[in-house]
Design an enzyme around this catalytic site. Structure first.
Site, PDB file in Angstrom:
ATOM      1  N   GLU A  96       5.778   4.164 -13.317  1.00 47.28           N
ATOM      2  CA  GLU A  96       5.887   3.199 -12.211  1.00 47.28           C
ATOM      3  C   GLU A  96       5.130   1.950 -12.613  1.00 47.28           C
ATOM      4  O   GLU A  96       4.759   1.804 -13.778  1.00 47.28           O
ATOM      5  CB  GLU A  96       5.332   3.817 -10.916  1.00 47.28           C
ATOM      6  N   ARG A 123       1.721  10.803   4.557  1.00 44.52           N
ATOM      7  CA  ARG A 123       1.266  10.699   3.160  1.00 44.52           C
ATOM      8  C   ARG A 123      -0.258  10.607   3.098  1.00 44.52           C
ATOM      9  O   ARG A 123      -0.894  11.200   2.224  1.00 44.52           O
ATOM     10  CB  ARG A 123       1.913   9.480   2.483  1.00 44.52           C
ATOM     11  N   LYS A 128      -2.898   8.923  -2.972  1.00 43.58           N
ATOM     12  CA  LYS A 128      -3.228   7.501  -2.831  1.00 43.58           C
ATOM     13  C   LYS A 128      -4.723   7.417  -2.543  1.00 43.58           C
ATOM     14  O   LYS A 128      -5.154   7.249  -1.398  1.00 43.58           O
ATOM     15  CB  LYS A 128      -2.379   6.877  -1.711  1.00 43.58           C
TER      16      LYS A 128
HETATM   17  N1  PXG Z   1       3.050   2.909  -6.734  1.00 43.72           N
HETATM   18  C1  PXG Z   1       1.749   2.653  -6.570  1.00 43.72           C
HETATM   19  C2  PXG Z   1       0.799   3.024  -7.638  1.00 43.72           C
HETATM   20  C3  PXG Z   1       1.295   2.043  -5.381  1.00 43.72           C
HETATM   21  O1  PXG Z   1       0.009   1.795  -5.198  1.00 43.72           O
HETATM   22  C4  PXG Z   1       3.601   1.970  -4.618  1.00 43.72           C
HETATM   23  C5  PXG Z   1       3.966   2.593  -5.800  1.00 43.72           C
HETATM   24  C6  PXG Z   1       4.661   1.678  -3.593  1.00 43.72           C
HETATM   25  O2  PXG Z   1       4.542   2.583  -2.503  1.00 43.72           O
HETATM   26  P1  PXG Z   1       5.029   2.172  -1.036  1.00 43.72           P
HETATM   27  O3  PXG Z   1       4.763   3.383  -0.225  1.00 43.72           O
HETATM   28  O4  PXG Z   1       4.213   0.985  -0.623  1.00 43.72           O
HETATM   29  O5  PXG Z   1       6.459   1.852  -1.136  1.00 43.72           O
HETATM   30  C7  PXG Z   1       2.234   1.702  -4.374  1.00 43.72           C
HETATM   31  C8  PXG Z   1       1.742   1.073  -3.109  1.00 43.72           C
HETATM   32  C9  PXG Z   1      -0.984  -4.515  -3.431  1.00 43.72           C
HETATM   33  C10 PXG Z   1      -1.042  -3.039  -3.184  1.00 43.72           C
HETATM   34  O6  PXG Z   1      -1.930  -5.204  -3.028  1.00 43.72           O
HETATM   35  C11 PXG Z   1       0.089  -2.260  -3.378  1.00 43.72           C
HETATM   36  C12 PXG Z   1       0.048  -0.890  -3.157  1.00 43.72           C
HETATM   37  C13 PXG Z   1      -1.133  -0.340  -2.789  1.00 43.72           C
HETATM   38  C14 PXG Z   1      -2.251  -1.120  -2.617  1.00 43.72           C
HETATM   39  C15 PXG Z   1      -2.215  -2.481  -2.800  1.00 43.72           C
HETATM   40  O7  PXG Z   1      -0.006  -4.971  -4.030  1.00 43.72           O
HETATM   41  N2  PXG Z   1       1.238  -0.222  -3.380  1.00 43.72           N
END
Ligand code: PXG
Length: 292
Positions: free
Chosen positions: A184, A52, A151
Protein backbone atom coordinates in the site's frame (compact mmCIF):
# COMPACT_ATOMS: atom_id res chain seq x y z
CA UNK A 1 -16.17 29.96 17.71
CA UNK A 2 -13.79 27.95 19.91
CA UNK A 3 -12.91 24.48 18.68
CA UNK A 4 -14.14 21.93 21.21
CA UNK A 5 -12.24 18.70 21.72
CA UNK A 6 -13.76 15.60 23.26
CA UNK A 7 -11.42 14.44 26.02
CA UNK A 8 -12.46 11.61 28.35
CA UNK A 9 -16.14 12.42 28.42
CA UNK A 10 -15.93 16.20 28.30
CA UNK A 11 -15.87 18.83 25.59
CA UNK A 12 -12.96 21.12 26.34
CA UNK A 13 -11.46 24.11 24.55
CA UNK A 14 -8.61 23.38 22.17
CA UNK A 15 -6.05 25.11 24.43
CA UNK A 16 -7.20 23.02 27.41
CA UNK A 17 -7.15 19.70 25.52
CA UNK A 18 -3.93 18.24 26.94
CA UNK A 19 -2.64 14.80 27.83
CA UNK A 20 -0.05 13.75 30.39
CA UNK A 21 3.62 13.29 29.50
CA UNK A 22 3.20 9.87 31.18
CA UNK A 23 0.53 8.75 28.70
CA UNK A 24 1.82 5.60 26.99
CA UNK A 25 0.32 6.87 23.74
CA UNK A 26 3.08 9.48 23.83
CA UNK A 27 5.81 7.43 25.52
CA UNK A 28 5.41 4.30 23.38
CA UNK A 29 2.89 4.92 20.59
CA UNK A 30 0.68 2.61 22.62
CA UNK A 31 -2.82 3.30 21.36
CA UNK A 32 -5.06 3.21 18.30
CA UNK A 33 -6.77 5.76 16.08
CA UNK A 34 -9.15 6.46 13.21
CA UNK A 35 -9.41 9.17 10.57
CA UNK A 36 -13.02 9.76 9.50
CA UNK A 37 -14.75 12.15 7.07
CA UNK A 38 -17.99 14.07 7.30
CA UNK A 39 -19.72 15.14 4.10
CA UNK A 40 -22.70 17.49 4.00
CA UNK A 41 -23.56 17.08 7.68
CA UNK A 42 -23.20 13.30 7.66
CA UNK A 43 -20.39 11.07 8.94
CA UNK A 44 -19.28 8.61 6.26
CA UNK A 45 -19.19 4.93 7.29
CA UNK A 46 -18.99 5.79 10.98
CA UNK A 47 -19.99 2.30 12.13
CA UNK A 48 -17.23 0.74 10.04
CA UNK A 49 -14.62 3.14 11.41
CA UNK A 50 -15.66 2.46 15.00
CA UNK A 51 -15.63 -1.28 14.32
CA UNK A 52 -12.08 -1.03 12.92
CA UNK A 53 -11.03 1.05 15.95
CA UNK A 54 -12.43 -1.65 18.23
CA UNK A 55 -10.59 -4.37 16.27
CA UNK A 56 -7.33 -2.41 16.49
CA UNK A 57 -7.86 -1.94 20.24
CA UNK A 58 -8.63 -5.59 20.72
CA UNK A 59 -5.49 -6.60 18.82
CA UNK A 60 -3.35 -4.67 21.31
CA UNK A 61 -5.40 -5.82 24.32
CA UNK A 62 -6.78 -2.35 24.99
CA UNK A 63 -10.36 -2.19 26.22
CA UNK A 64 -12.07 1.03 25.09
CA UNK A 65 -13.75 2.74 28.04
CA UNK A 66 -16.83 3.35 25.84
CA UNK A 67 -19.15 0.90 24.08
CA UNK A 68 -19.60 0.92 20.29
CA UNK A 69 -22.79 2.99 20.61
CA UNK A 70 -21.15 5.41 23.03
CA UNK A 71 -18.20 5.92 20.67
CA UNK A 72 -20.62 6.60 17.79
CA UNK A 73 -22.59 9.06 19.92
CA UNK A 74 -19.48 10.85 21.25
CA UNK A 75 -18.20 11.27 17.67
CA UNK A 76 -21.49 12.70 16.41
CA UNK A 77 -21.78 14.99 19.46
CA UNK A 78 -18.26 16.32 18.91
CA UNK A 79 -19.13 17.10 15.29
CA UNK A 80 -22.34 18.84 16.37
CA UNK A 81 -20.52 20.90 19.04
CA UNK A 82 -18.13 22.11 16.32
CA UNK A 83 -20.80 22.81 13.69
CA UNK A 84 -19.20 20.36 11.29
CA UNK A 85 -20.72 20.10 7.80
CA UNK A 86 -17.70 18.83 5.88
CA UNK A 87 -14.89 17.79 8.15
CA UNK A 88 -12.13 15.47 9.19
CA UNK A 89 -12.49 13.59 12.47
CA UNK A 90 -9.62 12.07 14.42
CA UNK A 91 -10.54 9.53 17.07
CA UNK A 92 -7.75 8.36 19.36
CA UNK A 93 -7.67 5.89 22.21
CA UNK A 94 -4.40 5.89 24.15
CA UNK A 95 -3.30 3.34 26.73
CA UNK A 96 -3.49 6.18 29.24
CA UNK A 97 -1.25 7.39 32.05
CA UNK A 98 1.29 4.91 33.43
CA UNK A 99 4.84 4.92 34.65
CA UNK A 100 8.08 4.96 32.65
CA UNK A 101 8.08 1.19 32.08
CA UNK A 102 6.45 -0.61 29.14
CA UNK A 103 3.96 -2.52 31.28
CA UNK A 104 0.47 -1.56 30.07
CA UNK A 105 -1.02 -2.88 33.32
CA UNK A 106 0.37 0.29 34.93
CA UNK A 107 -2.10 2.30 32.84
CA UNK A 108 -5.47 1.76 34.52
CA UNK A 109 -7.50 4.18 32.38
CA UNK A 110 -7.34 4.56 28.58
CA UNK A 111 -7.95 8.06 27.24
CA UNK A 112 -10.43 8.85 24.48
CA UNK A 113 -9.80 11.89 22.30
CA UNK A 114 -12.03 13.10 19.46
CA UNK A 115 -11.03 16.02 17.28
CA UNK A 116 -13.51 17.28 14.67
CA UNK A 117 -11.79 19.72 12.36
CA UNK A 118 -12.57 21.42 9.11
CA UNK A 119 -11.04 19.59 6.21
CA UNK A 120 -7.93 20.51 4.22
CA UNK A 121 -9.12 19.30 0.83
CA UNK A 122 -6.54 18.04 -1.67
CA UNK A 123 -6.18 20.53 -4.55
CA UNK A 124 -8.63 19.69 -7.37
CA UNK A 125 -5.58 19.62 -9.67
CA UNK A 126 -4.48 16.31 -8.09
CA UNK A 127 -7.69 14.71 -9.40
CA UNK A 128 -7.55 16.33 -12.83
CA UNK A 129 -3.84 15.81 -13.52
CA UNK A 130 -2.94 12.84 -11.29
CA UNK A 131 -0.01 12.30 -8.94
CA UNK A 132 3.54 11.09 -9.44
CA UNK A 133 4.71 8.48 -6.90
CA UNK A 134 7.95 6.82 -5.94
CA UNK A 135 8.56 3.36 -4.54
CA UNK A 136 9.90 3.85 -1.03
CA UNK A 137 12.91 1.85 0.14
CA UNK A 138 11.30 1.50 3.58
CA UNK A 139 9.36 -1.77 3.57
CA UNK A 140 5.93 -2.04 5.18
CA UNK A 141 5.94 -3.63 8.65
CA UNK A 142 5.62 -7.39 8.60
CA UNK A 143 2.43 -8.76 10.15
CA UNK A 144 4.75 -10.96 12.20
CA UNK A 145 6.10 -7.90 14.02
CA UNK A 146 3.39 -5.23 13.84
CA UNK A 147 0.33 -6.08 11.77
CA UNK A 148 -0.41 -3.20 9.34
CA UNK A 149 -4.08 -4.06 9.88
CA UNK A 150 -3.82 -2.47 13.31
CA UNK A 151 -4.27 1.28 13.02
CA UNK A 152 -1.96 1.96 15.94
CA UNK A 153 -0.40 5.21 17.14
CA UNK A 154 2.94 3.75 16.11
CA UNK A 155 3.15 5.14 12.57
CA UNK A 156 6.95 5.43 12.37
CA UNK A 157 7.12 2.85 9.57
CA UNK A 158 4.89 5.04 7.42
CA UNK A 159 6.56 8.27 8.52
CA UNK A 160 9.98 6.94 7.45
CA UNK A 161 8.49 6.21 4.02
CA UNK A 162 6.78 9.62 3.97
CA UNK A 163 10.15 11.29 4.58
CA UNK A 164 11.41 9.57 1.42
CA UNK A 165 8.41 11.00 -0.47
CA UNK A 166 9.12 14.48 0.84
CA UNK A 167 12.78 14.19 -0.19
CA UNK A 168 11.64 13.09 -3.67
CA UNK A 169 9.11 15.95 -3.80
CA UNK A 170 6.08 13.67 -4.28
CA UNK A 171 2.84 13.42 -2.27
CA UNK A 172 2.78 9.68 -1.72
CA UNK A 173 4.92 6.58 -2.12
CA UNK A 174 4.40 2.89 -2.64
CA UNK A 175 5.53 0.62 0.17
CA UNK A 176 6.52 -2.96 -0.61
CA UNK A 177 5.77 -5.76 1.82
CA UNK A 178 8.64 -7.79 3.28
CA UNK A 179 7.97 -10.22 0.41
CA UNK A 180 8.82 -7.51 -2.12
CA UNK A 181 5.25 -7.36 -3.45
CA UNK A 182 3.28 -4.11 -3.44
CA UNK A 183 1.37 -3.56 -0.20
CA UNK A 184 0.00 0.00 0.00
CA UNK A 185 1.12 3.62 0.36
CA UNK A 186 2.08 5.57 3.48
CA UNK A 187 -1.55 6.60 4.13
CA UNK A 188 -3.54 5.19 1.21
CA UNK A 189 -4.41 1.87 -0.40
CA UNK A 190 -3.44 1.20 -4.02
CA UNK A 191 -5.36 -0.10 -7.04
CA UNK A 192 -4.27 -0.82 -10.61
CA UNK A 193 -6.39 -1.33 -13.72
CA UNK A 194 -5.11 -4.03 -16.08
CA UNK A 195 -7.36 -4.64 -19.07
CA UNK A 196 -10.88 -5.28 -17.79
CA UNK A 197 -9.77 -5.92 -14.22
CA UNK A 198 -9.35 -3.77 -11.16
CA UNK A 199 -6.62 -5.25 -8.97
CA UNK A 200 -5.68 -4.41 -5.37
CA UNK A 201 -3.46 -6.20 -2.84
CA UNK A 202 -5.44 -8.48 -0.52
CA UNK A 203 -5.67 -7.93 3.23
CA UNK A 204 -3.08 -10.65 3.86
CA UNK A 205 -0.53 -8.71 1.78
CA UNK A 206 0.03 -6.70 4.98
CA UNK A 207 -2.13 -3.62 4.48
CA UNK A 208 -4.52 -1.51 6.43
CA UNK A 209 -7.97 -2.63 5.34
CA UNK A 210 -9.14 0.78 4.17
CA UNK A 211 -12.74 1.87 4.56
CA UNK A 212 -12.38 3.80 1.28
CA UNK A 213 -10.84 0.70 -0.36
CA UNK A 214 -13.93 -1.29 0.56
CA UNK A 215 -16.31 1.45 -0.62
CA UNK A 216 -14.45 1.68 -3.95
CA UNK A 217 -14.65 -2.11 -4.40
CA UNK A 218 -18.43 -1.76 -3.91
CA UNK A 219 -18.50 1.08 -6.46
CA UNK A 220 -16.58 -1.07 -8.97
CA UNK A 221 -18.98 -3.96 -8.50
CA UNK A 222 -21.93 -1.62 -9.04
CA UNK A 223 -20.23 -0.43 -12.26
CA UNK A 224 -19.84 -4.02 -13.44
CA UNK A 225 -16.02 -3.88 -13.14
CA UNK A 226 -14.34 -7.13 -12.12
CA UNK A 227 -12.33 -6.72 -8.89
CA UNK A 228 -9.45 -9.05 -8.08
CA UNK A 229 -7.66 -8.99 -4.73
CA UNK A 230 -4.21 -10.39 -5.35
CA UNK A 231 -0.57 -9.57 -4.80
CA UNK A 232 1.47 -8.00 -7.59
CA UNK A 233 5.05 -6.79 -8.05
CA UNK A 234 5.96 -3.16 -8.74
CA UNK A 235 6.38 -3.99 -12.45
CA UNK A 236 2.62 -4.61 -12.60
CA UNK A 237 2.17 -0.97 -11.56
CA UNK A 238 4.65 0.22 -14.22
CA UNK A 239 2.77 -1.67 -16.95
CA UNK A 240 -0.79 -1.01 -15.66
CA UNK A 241 -3.34 0.81 -17.80
CA UNK A 242 -4.35 2.95 -14.82
CA UNK A 243 -3.46 3.36 -11.17
CA UNK A 244 -5.13 5.18 -8.28
CA UNK A 245 -4.98 5.46 -4.50
CA UNK A 246 -7.79 5.43 -1.97
CA UNK A 247 -8.00 6.89 1.52
CA UNK A 248 -10.27 8.91 3.77
CA UNK A 249 -8.34 12.12 3.11
CA UNK A 250 -7.49 11.45 -0.56
CA UNK A 251 -10.84 9.85 -1.52
CA UNK A 252 -9.72 8.35 -4.86
CA UNK A 253 -6.75 10.02 -6.48
CA UNK A 254 -5.28 9.10 -9.88
CA UNK A 255 -1.59 8.17 -10.25
CA UNK A 256 0.12 8.99 -13.54
CA UNK A 257 3.82 8.35 -12.88
CA UNK A 258 5.74 5.91 -10.69
CA UNK A 259 9.55 6.00 -10.29
CA UNK A 260 9.73 8.24 -13.36
CA UNK A 261 7.71 5.83 -15.53
CA UNK A 262 4.52 7.02 -17.18
CA UNK A 263 1.50 4.92 -16.20
CA UNK A 264 -1.00 4.22 -19.00
CA UNK A 265 -1.63 7.38 -21.00
CA UNK A 266 -0.03 9.59 -18.35
CA UNK A 267 -3.38 11.06 -17.37
CA UNK A 268 -6.31 9.91 -15.21
CA UNK A 269 -7.93 6.93 -16.99
CA UNK A 270 -11.61 6.31 -17.75
CA UNK A 271 -12.09 3.61 -15.10
CA UNK A 272 -10.48 5.82 -12.45
CA UNK A 273 -12.71 8.76 -13.44
CA UNK A 274 -15.85 6.61 -13.42
CA UNK A 275 -15.02 5.26 -9.97
CA UNK A 276 -14.16 8.69 -8.58
CA UNK A 277 -17.52 10.01 -9.71
CA UNK A 278 -19.40 7.07 -8.23
CA UNK A 279 -17.46 7.31 -4.97
CA UNK A 280 -18.21 11.04 -4.67
CA UNK A 281 -21.90 10.37 -5.31
CA UNK A 282 -21.80 7.72 -2.58
CA UNK A 283 -20.23 10.05 0.01
CA UNK A 284 -23.00 12.51 -0.68
CA UNK A 285 -25.82 9.99 -0.41
CA UNK A 286 -25.19 8.17 2.87
CA UNK A 287 -23.79 8.63 6.38
CA UNK A 288 -24.77 9.11 10.01
CA UNK A 289 -26.55 12.50 10.36
CA UNK A 290 -24.82 14.98 12.69
CA UNK A 291 -27.98 17.03 13.28
CA UNK A 292 -31.63 16.06 13.46
N1 PXG B 1 -3.30 2.66 4.49
C1 PXG B 1 -2.78 3.29 5.54
C2 PXG B 1 -1.45 2.88 6.04
C3 PXG B 1 -3.49 4.32 6.18
O1 PXG B 1 -2.99 4.95 7.23
C4 PXG B 1 -5.26 4.01 4.54
C5 PXG B 1 -4.51 2.99 3.99
C6 PXG B 1 -6.62 4.31 3.97
O2 PXG B 1 -7.63 3.84 4.85
P1 PXG B 1 -9.07 4.53 4.89
O3 PXG B 1 -9.81 3.73 5.89
O4 PXG B 1 -8.86 5.96 5.29
O5 PXG B 1 -9.63 4.42 3.53
C7 PXG B 1 -4.77 4.69 5.68
C8 PXG B 1 -5.53 5.78 6.37
C9 PXG B 1 -3.13 11.52 6.42
C10 PXG B 1 -3.52 10.26 7.12
O6 PXG B 1 -2.92 12.52 7.12
C11 PXG B 1 -4.02 9.19 6.39
C12 PXG B 1 -4.38 8.01 7.03
C13 PXG B 1 -4.21 7.93 8.37
C14 PXG B 1 -3.70 8.99 9.08
C15 PXG B 1 -3.36 10.17 8.47
O7 PXG B 1 -3.02 11.50 5.19
N2 PXG B 1 -4.86 7.02 6.20
Amino acid sequence: MDQLIYLDGELVKREDAKVSVFDHGLLYGDGVFEGIRAYHGRVFRLDEHIARLERSARAIMLTPPLSHEELVLATVETCRANNIEDGYIRLVITRGVGDLGLDPRKCPKPSVIIIAASIQLYPEEFYEVGLPLITCSTRRNSAASLDPGIKSLNYLNNILAKIECIEADVQEGIMLAQSGMVSECTGDNIFIVAGEKLITPPVDAGILEGITRKAVIECAEAEGIMVVERMFPITAVYTADECFLTGTAAELVPVVKVDGRIIGQGKPGDTTKRLLKRFRDLTRSEGTPIRE
